[in-house]
Structure formats: C-alpha cells, structure tokens
Design a protein around this motif. Structure first.
Motif, PDB file in Angstrom:
ATOM      1  N   THR A  25     -48.455   0.111 -21.478  1.00 42.79           N
ATOM      2  CA  THR A  25     -49.489  -0.025 -20.516  1.00 42.79           C
ATOM      3  C   THR A  25     -49.109   0.922 -19.370  1.00 42.79           C
ATOM      4  O   THR A  25     -48.088   1.386 -19.092  1.00 42.79           O
ATOM      5  N   ASP A  26     -50.356   1.041 -18.798  1.00 40.82           N
ATOM      6  CA  ASP A  26     -50.120   2.152 -17.559  1.00 40.82           C
ATOM      7  C   ASP A  26     -49.296   3.465 -17.648  1.00 40.82           C
ATOM      8  O   ASP A  26     -48.354   3.549 -16.821  1.00 40.82           O
ATOM      9  N   TYR A 290     -50.953 -14.225 -23.298  1.00 42.01           N
ATOM     10  CA  TYR A 290     -51.826 -13.172 -22.879  1.00 42.01           C
ATOM     11  C   TYR A 290     -50.853 -12.026 -22.325  1.00 42.01           C
ATOM     12  O   TYR A 290     -50.067 -12.166 -21.524  1.00 42.01           O
ATOM     13  N   LEU A 291     -51.318 -10.905 -22.750  1.00 43.29           N
ATOM     14  CA  LEU A 291     -50.515  -9.589 -22.664  1.00 43.29           C
ATOM     15  C   LEU A 291     -51.493  -8.879 -21.875  1.00 43.29           C
ATOM     16  O   LEU A 291     -52.811  -8.607 -21.898  1.00 43.29           O
ATOM     17  N   CYS A 292     -50.873  -8.093 -20.908  1.00 44.84           N
ATOM     18  CA  CYS A 292     -51.778  -7.393 -19.546  1.00 44.84           C
ATOM     19  C   CYS A 292     -50.797  -6.168 -18.896  1.00 44.84           C
ATOM     20  O   CYS A 292     -49.522  -6.276 -19.631  1.00 44.84           O
ATOM     21  N   GLY A 293     -51.511  -5.433 -18.229  1.00 46.27           N
ATOM     22  CA  GLY A 293     -50.693  -4.528 -17.476  1.00 46.27           C
ATOM     23  C   GLY A 293     -51.105  -4.650 -15.906  1.00 46.27           C
ATOM     24  O   GLY A 293     -51.039  -5.625 -15.493  1.00 46.27           O
ATOM     25  N   HIS A 294     -51.472  -3.498 -15.586  1.00 43.91           N
ATOM     26  CA  HIS A 294     -52.021  -3.449 -13.986  1.00 43.91           C
ATOM     27  C   HIS A 294     -50.978  -3.526 -12.927  1.00 43.91           C
ATOM     28  O   HIS A 294     -51.212  -2.625 -12.042  1.00 43.91           O
ATOM     29  N   ASP A 295     -50.121  -4.230 -13.033  1.00 48.22           N
ATOM     30  CA  ASP A 295     -49.243  -4.796 -11.994  1.00 48.22           C
ATOM     31  C   ASP A 295     -48.008  -4.105 -12.321  1.00 48.22           C
ATOM     32  O   ASP A 295     -47.253  -4.574 -13.322  1.00 48.22           O
ATOM     33  N   HIS A 296     -47.691  -3.130 -12.149  1.00 48.21           N
ATOM     34  CA  HIS A 296     -46.583  -2.124 -12.319  1.00 48.21           C
ATOM     35  C   HIS A 296     -45.218  -2.756 -12.715  1.00 48.21           C
ATOM     36  O   HIS A 296     -44.422  -2.383 -13.568  1.00 48.21           O
ATOM     37  N   PRO A 297     -44.757  -3.727 -11.664  1.00 41.54           N
ATOM     38  CA  PRO A 297     -43.363  -4.150 -11.750  1.00 41.54           C
ATOM     39  C   PRO A 297     -43.259  -5.029 -13.065  1.00 41.54           C
ATOM     40  O   PRO A 297     -42.187  -5.186 -13.646  1.00 41.54           O
ATOM     41  N   HIS A 308     -48.220 -18.531 -22.510  1.00 46.60           N
ATOM     42  CA  HIS A 308     -47.000 -17.345 -21.796  1.00 46.60           C
ATOM     43  C   HIS A 308     -48.076 -16.146 -21.538  1.00 46.60           C
ATOM     44  O   HIS A 308     -48.914 -15.732 -22.125  1.00 46.60           O
ATOM     45  N   HIS A 309     -48.011 -15.955 -19.930  1.00 45.28           N
ATOM     46  CA  HIS A 309     -48.390 -14.688 -19.600  1.00 45.28           C
ATOM     47  C   HIS A 309     -47.591 -13.528 -19.277  1.00 45.28           C
ATOM     48  O   HIS A 309     -46.640 -13.821 -18.436  1.00 45.28           O
ATOM     49  N   TYR A 310     -47.538 -12.441 -19.934  1.00 49.64           N
ATOM     50  CA  TYR A 310     -46.700 -11.425 -19.971  1.00 49.64           C
ATOM     51  C   TYR A 310     -47.313 -10.107 -18.986  1.00 49.64           C
ATOM     52  O   TYR A 310     -48.160  -9.582 -19.950  1.00 49.64           O
ATOM     53  N   THR A 311     -46.979  -9.735 -18.167  1.00 48.69           N
ATOM     54  CA  THR A 311     -47.509  -8.582 -17.436  1.00 48.69           C
ATOM     55  C   THR A 311     -46.594  -7.600 -17.877  1.00 48.69           C
ATOM     56  O   THR A 311     -45.067  -7.590 -17.382  1.00 48.69           O
ATOM     57  N   PHE A 312     -46.778  -6.357 -18.572  1.00 52.45           N
ATOM     58  CA  PHE A 312     -45.817  -5.451 -19.033  1.00 52.45           C
ATOM     59  C   PHE A 312     -45.837  -4.519 -17.906  1.00 52.45           C
ATOM     60  O   PHE A 312     -46.693  -4.076 -17.085  1.00 52.45           O
ATOM     61  N   PRO A 313     -44.729  -4.140 -17.610  1.00 57.25           N
ATOM     62  CA  PRO A 313     -44.076  -3.162 -16.590  1.00 57.25           C
ATOM     63  C   PRO A 313     -45.104  -1.662 -17.004  1.00 57.25           C
ATOM     64  O   PRO A 313     -45.150  -1.480 -18.145  1.00 57.25           O
ATOM     65  N   GLY A 314     -45.339  -1.052 -16.041  1.00 56.38           N
ATOM     66  CA  GLY A 314     -46.053   0.328 -16.106  1.00 56.38           C
ATOM     67  C   GLY A 314     -45.042   1.399 -16.666  1.00 56.38           C
ATOM     68  O   GLY A 314     -44.054   1.438 -15.946  1.00 56.38           O
TER      69      GLY A 314
END
Length: 360
Positions: A25-26, A290-297, A308-314
């Motif tokens: 992502t990102d 739920y997989l996403c990006g947007h929040d770079h850290p 499980h909510h996983y925000t992938f690093p950018g």
C-alpha cells in the motif's frame, strides 16, 4: 532488504497451505526529490518507492509458494504529481511495474489516486479498468477468480467488488471514498457538494482548512478532507455479500484504503462513518480481517467481535534499504503473514464459523 520478523516457511511448515496472496500500500510514486509529510514529521522517498514496488513484485514472482494474487491497497501515485502535471506519466510507470507481476492484482482507490484523477478517469485507466472479460481468470494456484458486479463497475465508476479466490474464501473490496470531496472534477458536482456539506457539518465553525484537524479531539479528528465515507447503497451491498458468505460457510477478508477501527490507526486517519461499516460487519461471524493502508506507520488491533484490523505500513516512508510489503499463506485454520521490512510477520487464527443473519 532486511526482515527482522521472519516466519518459518520451510516445506514442513507449509503443508496444508491452500493459497497465498500479497499486499502492499501507499507506494505514492512521483519522479521528484524526497519531501516531507503534511505534518513535517516523516520523510517521503518519492523516486525510490517504485524501486521498492519492483522489489516486492520480484519477490512474489520468485517465491517458491507463488502468490495467487496481490492486493494493492491504494495511493499508487502521490498527489505531488498533480502539481507537476505528471499524473499520467507516474501512473504509466507504476502500471508498467505492476504488469510484471505474474499474478492478478486487485486495487482499492485512495485519496492520492483521487488527487491525480477523477473517478471517471480512474475507472477507465489501466489501473482500475476491470471489465467482465478481464476479471475471469484461471490461476494455477487458485480456483477461478470471478468479480461480482464487475459488469456495473466500469460503467458507473463503482470501486467496490468481491471475488472468490478459492473454495471457502471471499475477498471484499470497499470504496472508502464513496462519499468524498475528492475525484469529482469540480466544485459544482452534486456528489462534491453533498460530501462538503457532510464534512463541514461535523467540523468546528470557522476552520477553513478542511485538511486540518485543529480544534477537534479523539475520533472527531477523522473529519478531514483526505478521508471519506462508505455510502448507504454500498453498505447494503456489503451486507448482502456478507450474508451470502456466512450462509455458504466462507471466510471473508475485507480490504479498503482507510482504516475502520481506532485501535489500528491514528484517529485522524479513520473512515468518516466507520461505525456504520463496522455495524454491518459485526452482524456476521465470517470476517477474518480488514486490511487497509492510509496511515503510513501502520498498526494492528482486534475489535470486540474478533475481527483483526491490519493497517499496512506505507511504502512511501520506507527508508532506503528497507521495504513494506507482506505475503499471506492461507491455511484451513489460520493465515500466516510473512512481512518484509516495516511489515511485521504475524499469525492470525480463524475463529469458529458461525452463520449469521443481518439487516439494515
């Protein structure tokens, strides 16, 4: 490329693997010098990001356990391209790299994509243009991949869809900018006006910079222009997709650009109507992640319903010599994430399947 979170991917540990997929992502590529983020707290490595994307694709193409597909979670090009009139050339360069991937790539739309292009332009671009004849694919590691509703997507600029990569599994893509001030091509567009009215009604009076969270606290800070919302029609569609998955005993991975759960990202990077989306998702017990990006850290958290909510690093903020992508190996009872660079490895166990009925 360093990886301090390596999983054991020996032959014995991979017995029973059903399929694998990648996520990134990102990337936010631009042919320009390094710059800083909006808050001047992080550096962005614009030119190097496309090299890191190339490294990820080379890794997936050479991996012994080949990926059946890759999820590109949005913001493939950076908004700076708009100012330098390089939007199309930047997109062409990133698409040329993505074309080297030996597996299908599924996309979500991000705010930087919409800084560069209108929704109509994206829908007809090489990146997002998926017509029915392009989404019926046969992969050696995966059952037939069929896009649900793709016949409508190309014609209506609809960026939400689902596909079934293997028996017992469904992946659902959300359009987190369904309601947004971005990508409408002008201030006179009815969708722009609707989104602007909604955003301003949730912000302090007198604050003209709609990208600033100044004067807001906690989750109020999500009401900024670079976020968006999921519309009512899409929520109804999501409920329909989840009900079908629950009735068919499928496990579901939902993915989109914007985080939905405050525990997995900065409050300033959360979807405007996250509660509405989670309200639909929590009606069913079939969702794994739920997989996403947007929040770079990046970030990871599990909500009260076990999703499980996983925000992938950018990729854009990965230091030279590092990277930020991951590969999931899927089994009957779990997913094992092999993270690279800034993405930590993780094992996610599935909860017991329970059929649910929801209403909206």
């Amino acid at each position: 490329m360093s990886n301090d979170h390596h999983l054991n991917t020996s032959t014995s540990s991979l017995q029973g693997r059903l399929f694998s997929f990648g996520a990134v992502t990102d990337v936010q590529y631009a042919d320009c010098d390094n710059g800083q983020n909006f808050h001047k707290t992080k550096w962005r490595y614009y030119r190097n990001s496309i090299n890191l994307l190339s490294e990820a694709i080379l890794f997936w193409n050479k991996r012994d356990q080949r990926v059946s597909f890759v999820l590109q979670l949005g913001d493939i090009v950076d908004g700076v391209n708009r100012r330098t009139k390089a939007s199309q050339s930047a997109l062409n360069e990133t698409v040329a790299v993505l074309d080297k991937l030996s597996a299908p790539c599924y996309h979500t739309v991000g705010n930087h994509d919409l800084y560069n292009f209108t929704r109509t332009e994206l829908a007809h671009s090489k990146l997002f243009s998926l017509t029915p004849d392009k989404v019926l694919q046969q992969d050696t590691n995966c059952s037939q991949i069929e896009m649900n509703g793709a016949d409508q997507w190309w014609e209506t600029n609809r960026f939400y869809y689902s596909f079934e990569p293997a028996p017992g599994f469904k992946f659902i893509a959300l359009d987190c900018y369904d309601i947004s001030m971005l990508g409408h091509g002008g201030h006179h567009n009815a969708d722009f006006i609707k989104a602007e009215k909604f955003l301003k009604s949730n912000r302090p009076l007198g604050e003209d910079d709609l990208n600033s969270p100044e004067g807001m606290y906690g989750l109020e800070r999500r009401f900024v222009k670079y976020n968006g919302a999921v519309g009512k029609k899409q929520l109804q569609w999501l409920q329909h997709e989840l009900r079908g998955a629950a009735e068919n005993g499928q496990r579901v991975v939902v993915f989109g650009h914007i985080p939905l759960f405050a525990g997995s990202a900065d409050h300033q990077a959360i979807c405007w109507n996250y509660a509405d989306v989670l309200g639909v998702m929590h009606q069913f017990d079939c969702i794994v992640m739920y997989l996403c990006g947007h929040d770079h850290p990046g970030g990871f958290s599990t909500d009260s319903h076990g999703i499980h909510h996983y925000t992938f690093p950018g990729v854009i903020e990965s230091l030279p010599g590092s990277n930020a992508f991951g590969t999931f190996d899927v089994y009957s009872d779990r997913m094992e994430l092999e993270g690279m660079g800034d993405v930590p490895s993780k094992v996610v166990h599935f909860k017991k399947k329970v059929k649910s009925q929801g209403h909206i």
